[in-house]
Scaffold this motif. Structure first.
Motif, PDB file in Angstrom:
ATOM      1  N   GLY A  86      73.976  -3.044   7.560  1.00 35.13           N
ATOM      2  CA  GLY A  86      73.157  -4.143   7.066  1.00 35.13           C
ATOM      3  C   GLY A  86      71.995  -4.516   7.968  1.00 35.13           C
ATOM      4  O   GLY A  86      71.640  -5.694   8.090  1.00 35.13           O
ATOM      5  N   VAL A  87      71.399  -3.502   8.595  1.00 32.58           N
ATOM      6  CA  VAL A  87      70.254  -3.744   9.481  1.00 32.58           C
ATOM      7  C   VAL A  87      69.151  -2.760   9.133  1.00 32.58           C
ATOM      8  O   VAL A  87      69.327  -1.855   8.309  1.00 32.58           O
ATOM      9  CB  VAL A  87      70.650  -3.593  10.971  1.00 32.58           C
ATOM     10  CG1 VAL A  87      71.713  -4.613  11.356  1.00 32.58           C
ATOM     11  CG2 VAL A  87      71.148  -2.168  11.252  1.00 32.58           C
ATOM     12  N   SER A  88      68.021  -2.896   9.774  1.00 33.27           N
ATOM     13  CA  SER A  88      66.917  -1.968   9.555  1.00 33.27           C
ATOM     14  C   SER A  88      67.131  -0.684  10.353  1.00 33.27           C
ATOM     15  O   SER A  88      67.907  -0.655  11.327  1.00 33.27           O
ATOM     16  CB  SER A  88      65.605  -2.613   9.991  1.00 33.27           C
ATOM     17  OG  SER A  88      65.577  -2.779  11.399  1.00 33.27           O
ATOM     18  N   THR A  89      66.444   0.362   9.942  1.00 31.14           N
ATOM     19  CA  THR A  89      66.555   1.622  10.691  1.00 31.14           C
ATOM     20  C   THR A  89      66.056   1.451  12.118  1.00 31.14           C
ATOM     21  O   THR A  89      66.599   2.051  13.051  1.00 31.14           O
ATOM     22  CB  THR A  89      65.766   2.739   9.996  1.00 31.14           C
ATOM     23  OG1 THR A  89      64.414   2.327   9.818  1.00 31.14           O
ATOM     24  CG2 THR A  89      66.375   3.076   8.642  1.00 31.14           C
ATOM     25  N   ALA A 124      80.609   3.199  13.478  1.00 25.84           N
ATOM     26  CA  ALA A 124      80.227   3.351  12.074  1.00 25.84           C
ATOM     27  C   ALA A 124      79.878   4.802  11.760  1.00 25.84           C
ATOM     28  O   ALA A 124      80.206   5.327  10.687  1.00 25.84           O
ATOM     29  CB  ALA A 124      79.049   2.439  11.747  1.00 25.84           C
ATOM     30  N   ALA A 125      79.214   5.476  12.696  1.00 28.22           N
ATOM     31  CA  ALA A 125      78.853   6.878  12.500  1.00 28.22           C
ATOM     32  C   ALA A 125      80.106   7.750  12.423  1.00 28.22           C
ATOM     33  O   ALA A 125      80.197   8.660  11.587  1.00 28.22           O
ATOM     34  CB  ALA A 125      77.940   7.346  13.629  1.00 28.22           C
ATOM     35  N   ILE A 162      74.219  -6.069  16.122  1.00 30.33           N
ATOM     36  CA  ILE A 162      75.090  -4.910  16.294  1.00 30.33           C
ATOM     37  C   ILE A 162      75.008  -4.438  17.730  1.00 30.33           C
ATOM     38  O   ILE A 162      74.117  -4.839  18.485  1.00 30.33           O
ATOM     39  CB  ILE A 162      74.703  -3.755  15.344  1.00 30.33           C
ATOM     40  CG1 ILE A 162      73.246  -3.342  15.594  1.00 30.33           C
ATOM     41  CG2 ILE A 162      74.924  -4.148  13.889  1.00 30.33           C
ATOM     42  CD1 ILE A 162      72.809  -2.114  14.812  1.00 30.33           C
ATOM     43  N   SER A 163      75.941  -3.590  18.118  1.00 24.11           N
ATOM     44  CA  SER A 163      75.963  -3.015  19.462  1.00 24.11           C
ATOM     45  C   SER A 163      75.928  -1.500  19.354  1.00 24.11           C
ATOM     46  O   SER A 163      76.145  -0.926  18.270  1.00 24.11           O
ATOM     47  CB  SER A 163      77.234  -3.442  20.204  1.00 24.11           C
ATOM     48  OG  SER A 163      78.377  -2.896  19.563  1.00 24.11           O
ATOM     49  N   THR A 164      75.670  -0.850  20.467  1.00 20.58           N
ATOM     50  CA  THR A 164      75.713   0.613  20.472  1.00 20.58           C
ATOM     51  C   THR A 164      77.096   1.096  20.061  1.00 20.58           C
ATOM     52  O   THR A 164      77.232   2.055  19.291  1.00 20.58           O
ATOM     53  CB  THR A 164      75.351   1.156  21.863  1.00 20.58           C
ATOM     54  OG1 THR A 164      74.073   0.662  22.250  1.00 20.58           O
ATOM     55  CG2 THR A 164      75.335   2.676  21.865  1.00 20.58           C
ATOM     56  N   GLY A 165      78.120   0.414  20.553  1.00 25.23           N
ATOM     57  CA  GLY A 165      79.486   0.792  20.199  1.00 25.23           C
ATOM     58  C   GLY A 165      79.752   0.695  18.711  1.00 25.23           C
ATOM     59  O   GLY A 165      80.424   1.563  18.131  1.00 25.23           O
ATOM     60  N   ALA A 220      76.990  15.600   7.722  1.00 28.22           N
ATOM     61  CA  ALA A 220      75.712  15.499   7.013  1.00 28.22           C
ATOM     62  C   ALA A 220      75.462  14.089   6.499  1.00 28.22           C
ATOM     63  O   ALA A 220      74.307  13.691   6.287  1.00 28.22           O
ATOM     64  CB  ALA A 220      75.682  16.493   5.852  1.00 28.22           C
ATOM     65  N   ALA A 221      76.535  13.326   6.292  1.00 26.68           N
ATOM     66  CA  ALA A 221      76.386  11.955   5.786  1.00 26.68           C
ATOM     67  C   ALA A 221      75.877  11.002   6.855  1.00 26.68           C
ATOM     68  O   ALA A 221      75.463   9.881   6.538  1.00 26.68           O
ATOM     69  CB  ALA A 221      77.724  11.453   5.242  1.00 26.68           C
ATOM     70  N   VAL A 222      75.934  11.427   8.107  1.00 31.06           N
ATOM     71  CA  VAL A 222      75.525  10.548   9.208  1.00 31.06           C
ATOM     72  C   VAL A 222      74.024  10.665   9.425  1.00 31.06           C
ATOM     73  O   VAL A 222      73.528  11.636  10.002  1.00 31.06           O
ATOM     74  CB  VAL A 222      76.285  10.899  10.510  1.00 31.06           C
ATOM     75  CG1 VAL A 222      75.840   9.975  11.643  1.00 31.06           C
ATOM     76  CG2 VAL A 222      77.786  10.801  10.293  1.00 31.06           C
ATOM     77  N   THR A 223      73.304   9.699   8.933  1.00 27.62           N
ATOM     78  CA  THR A 223      71.858   9.608   9.155  1.00 27.62           C
ATOM     79  C   THR A 223      71.553   8.201   9.656  1.00 27.62           C
ATOM     80  O   THR A 223      72.360   7.276   9.488  1.00 27.62           O
ATOM     81  CB  THR A 223      71.065   9.864   7.863  1.00 27.62           C
ATOM     82  OG1 THR A 223      71.337   8.804   6.924  1.00 27.62           O
ATOM     83  CG2 THR A 223      71.437  11.204   7.236  1.00 27.62           C
ATOM     84  N   ILE A 224      70.413   8.053  10.268  1.00 34.17           N
ATOM     85  CA  ILE A 224      70.011   6.733  10.751  1.00 34.17           C
ATOM     86  C   ILE A 224      69.892   5.763   9.566  1.00 34.17           C
ATOM     87  O   ILE A 224      70.306   4.601   9.648  1.00 34.17           O
ATOM     88  CB  ILE A 224      68.685   6.814  11.523  1.00 34.17           C
ATOM     89  CG1 ILE A 224      68.825   7.774  12.722  1.00 34.17           C
ATOM     90  CG2 ILE A 224      68.249   5.425  11.982  1.00 34.17           C
ATOM     91  CD1 ILE A 224      69.888   7.378  13.727  1.00 34.17           C
ATOM     92  N   ARG A 225      69.373   6.254   8.446  1.00 38.19           N
ATOM     93  CA  ARG A 225      69.222   5.402   7.271  1.00 38.19           C
ATOM     94  C   ARG A 225      70.580   4.964   6.715  1.00 38.19           C
ATOM     95  O   ARG A 225      70.771   3.794   6.362  1.00 38.19           O
ATOM     96  CB  ARG A 225      68.428   6.138   6.187  1.00 38.19           C
ATOM     97  CG  ARG A 225      68.102   5.269   4.970  1.00 38.19           C
ATOM     98  CD  ARG A 225      67.289   6.075   3.961  1.00 38.19           C
ATOM     99  NE  ARG A 225      66.016   6.482   4.495  1.00 38.19           N
ATOM    100  CZ  ARG A 225      64.941   5.702   4.508  1.00 38.19           C
ATOM    101  NH1 ARG A 225      65.005   4.472   4.033  1.00 38.19           N
ATOM    102  NH2 ARG A 225      63.809   6.148   5.011  1.00 38.19           N
ATOM    103  N   SER A 226      71.544   5.917   6.642  1.00 35.35           N
ATOM    104  CA  SER A 226      72.861   5.564   6.096  1.00 35.35           C
ATOM    105  C   SER A 226      73.577   4.572   7.011  1.00 35.35           C
ATOM    106  O   SER A 226      74.281   3.667   6.533  1.00 35.35           O
ATOM    107  CB  SER A 226      73.716   6.820   5.890  1.00 35.35           C
ATOM    108  OG  SER A 226      73.988   7.469   7.118  1.00 35.35           O
TER     109      SER A 226
END
Length: 254
Positions: A59-62, A36-37, A28-31, A47-53
């Motif tokens: 499809g990657v790790s936090t 996605a955010a 993935i890229s920063t962009g 509120a739905a925007v979290t690192i985990r979500s």
């Protein structure tokens, strides 16, 4: 090693430092993280925007997300800047309009964007001013205000004045709790309220009754928007003093 926020904001600039560790190309890229955010916020709110979500969606790790953004706070700045840049690029020219029409157009455009993306109202971080998208938006909007012939500091303050009014109006235009109930029951509620008040607060009763009848309730944000925008333009017209053409337009449009 984490990149500074300003380097992240300007990551696509030719002079931006290359970040990340050596090794296989990142999935993935920063962009893509920022995009996605924004999609999450558009769909379900900030509120739905979290690192985990984000990690789940991509499809990657936090930890993979943290290699592209330093924190959620920094991510919000990147989101706001990207949204500002996209909105500025999508708008038609306004600097060719008479200044009054141009200011009204930029105010309407900002209101439309905030109503389309109300999550932007929740991001209050001055660091977004460092980003390319926000600066592009700023430059585009200054092209309208500069025609008033004001000095640079006052021009900046005038634009801030316009945008603060828009943000305040956008918050008011969000459907408040119980608004539909108040509007539907206003005739009965107003009668009951008058009975309780009797002869008390005659000024409030007189003005409130007239406004309530006109607006069908305790308030009408769209009326307040139109009234406020007209007064804002009148106030800017009073400042037009250095540019003769702007002054002439101000006088003719009153």
């Amino acid at each position: 090693m984490p990149r500074s926020l300003i380097d992240l904001l300007w990551r696509d600039h030719p002079d931006a430092p290359i970040g990340g560790a050596r090794g296989p190309k990142a999935r993935i890229s920063t962009g893509s993280v920022v995009a996605a955010a924004i999609a999450l916020a558009d769909a379900d709110g900030l509120a739905a925007v979290t690192i985990r979500s984000l990690a789940t969606d991509l499809g990657v790790s936090t930890m993979s997300i943290y290699t592209h953004v330093n924190s959620r706070d920094d991510l919000l700045v990147l989101m706001a800047d990207a949204a500002h840049g996209a909105a500025a690029a999508a708008r038609g020219p306004v600097s060719d309009l008479p200044w009054r029409a141009g200011v009204a157009a930029l105010a309407e455009a900002n209101l439309e964007e905030l109503r389309r993306r109300p999550w932007l109202l929740e991001i209050d971080d001055d660091r977004s001013a460092l980003g390319p998208g926000t600066i592009a938006k700023y430059d585009r909007e200054l092209a309208v205000l500069v025609r008033l012939g004001l000095d640079d500091v006052t021009t900046d303050a005038a634009l801030t004045f316009v945008l603060d009014f828009v943000r305040s109006s956008a918050r008011a235009l969000r459907t408040p709790r119980h608004a539909a109930e108040l509007a539907e029951n206003w005739p009965n509620l107003s009668v009951s309220l008058a009975d309780y008040l009797g002869d008390a607060y005659p000024l409030a009763q007189r003005v409130g009754a007239a406004a309530g009848e006109a607006m069908g309730g305790v308030g009408e944000p769209s009326f307040a928007w139109r009234f406020g925008l007209a007064r804002l333009l009148d106030g800017l017209a009073a400042l037009a003093q250095c540019d003769p053409s702007a002054q002439n337009e101000a006088n003719s449009e009153r």
